[in-house]
Scaffold this motif. Structure first.
Motif, PDB file in Angstrom:
ATOM      1  N   THR A   1       7.731   5.630  -0.064  1.00  0.00           N
ATOM      2  CA  THR A   1       6.321   6.001  -0.173  1.00  0.00           C
ATOM      3  C   THR A   1       5.410   4.771  -0.211  1.00  0.00           C
ATOM      4  O   THR A   1       4.201   4.910  -0.249  1.00  0.00           O
ATOM      5  N   LYS A   2       6.020   3.567  -0.216  1.00  0.00           N
ATOM      6  CA  LYS A   2       5.236   2.331  -0.252  1.00  0.00           C
ATOM      7  C   LYS A   2       5.586   1.462   0.952  1.00  0.00           C
ATOM      8  O   LYS A   2       6.722   1.481   1.434  1.00  0.00           O
TER       9      LYS A   2
ATOM     10  N   GLN B   1      10.202  10.274  10.149  1.00  0.00           N
ATOM     11  CA  GLN B   1       9.078  10.759   9.383  1.00  0.00           C
ATOM     12  C   GLN B   1       9.406  12.131   8.822  1.00  0.00           C
ATOM     13  O   GLN B   1      10.050  12.942   9.463  1.00  0.00           O
TER      14      GLN B   1
ATOM     15  N   ARG C   1       0.853  -1.182   0.000  1.00  0.00           N
ATOM     16  CA  ARG C   1       0.000   0.000   0.000  1.00  0.00           C
ATOM     17  C   ARG C   1       0.891   1.236   0.000  1.00  0.00           C
ATOM     18  O   ARG C   1       2.079   1.153   0.291  1.00  0.00           O
ATOM     19  N   HIS C   2       0.310   2.368  -0.311  1.00  0.00           N
ATOM     20  CA  HIS C   2       1.043   3.623  -0.216  1.00  0.00           C
ATOM     21  C   HIS C   2       1.085   4.049   1.244  1.00  0.00           C
ATOM     22  O   HIS C   2       0.104   3.895   1.972  1.00  0.00           O
ATOM     23  N   ALA C   3       2.216   4.581   1.670  1.00  0.00           N
ATOM     24  CA  ALA C   3       2.368   5.072   3.042  1.00  0.00           C
ATOM     25  C   ALA C   3       1.505   6.314   3.229  1.00  0.00           C
ATOM     26  O   ALA C   3       1.322   7.100   2.290  1.00  0.00           O
ATOM     27  N   SER C   4       0.975   6.510   4.426  1.00  0.00           N
ATOM     28  CA  SER C   4       0.162   7.699   4.693  1.00  0.00           C
ATOM     29  C   SER C   4       1.003   8.971   4.577  1.00  0.00           C
ATOM     30  O   SER C   4       0.501  10.008   4.171  1.00  0.00           O
ATOM     31  N   GLU C   5       2.279   8.875   4.928  1.00  0.00           N
ATOM     32  CA  GLU C   5       3.244   9.969   4.711  1.00  0.00           C
ATOM     33  C   GLU C   5       4.543   9.335   4.241  1.00  0.00           C
ATOM     34  O   GLU C   5       4.870   8.228   4.654  1.00  0.00           O
TER      35      GLU C   5
END
Length: 158
Positions: free
Chosen positions: A78-79, A157, A59-63
């Protein structure tokens, strides 16, 4: 087609490498308490997806996760890939990995995994015990001859 064996063959001694498999693909993960998260290289993910598609979700990372490498370069992840990993004969875990473009070792189990799995490491026999089952580990070093690789140090992050 690239093989996982070719991606990990340049290791020899000083790192803790945990043999594991994802579907039919056998490889090893570097256990690195200095890495804040778990990481997988794009190349390794592509190999695993092509051979063992049912063991991989992503999935794509939330940030985006900003990852600092030992050569002072910064890459963004980003994944996130979730792999169904078999460790030894008895332990199966869904492990979350941040996908990054390049790593010296294509699969890294960092503090994220160490805190969740809470393995017992017997340093004299080089065995890791997870959920009451023991799995042997090997030691190795990273081949730094490649100008396209760098050792992972920290991540934070963005």
């Amino acid at each position: 087609m690239k093989s996982i064996a070719n991606m990990t063959k340049h290791t020899s001694n000083n790192l803790l490498l945990l043999p594991l498999s994802v579907g039919s693909q056998k490889t090893s993960a570097m256990v690195d308490s200095g890495a804040t998260h778990n990481f997988i290289s794009n190349n390794m993910l592509d190999i695993i997806k092509s051979a063992s598609h049912d063991c991989v979700k992503w999935r794509h990372a939330s940030e985006p996760l900003r990852v600092s490498l030992a050569d002072n370069s910064v890459v963004l992840s980003t994944k996130i890939a979730v792999l169904l990993v078999q460790i030894g004969e008895h332990v199966r875990q869904n492990i979350e990995f941040h996908v990054v473009p390049r790593l010296n070792h294509p699969l890294i189990l960092g503090l994220q995994w160490l805190r969740i799995a809470n393995p017992t490491i017997d340093w004299s026999t080089l065995n890791i015990t997870l959920d009451g089952h023991t799995a042997p580990v090997v030691t190795g070093t990273i081949d730094t001859r490649s100008k396209h690789s760098a050792t992972l140090c920290t991540a934070k992050q963005m």
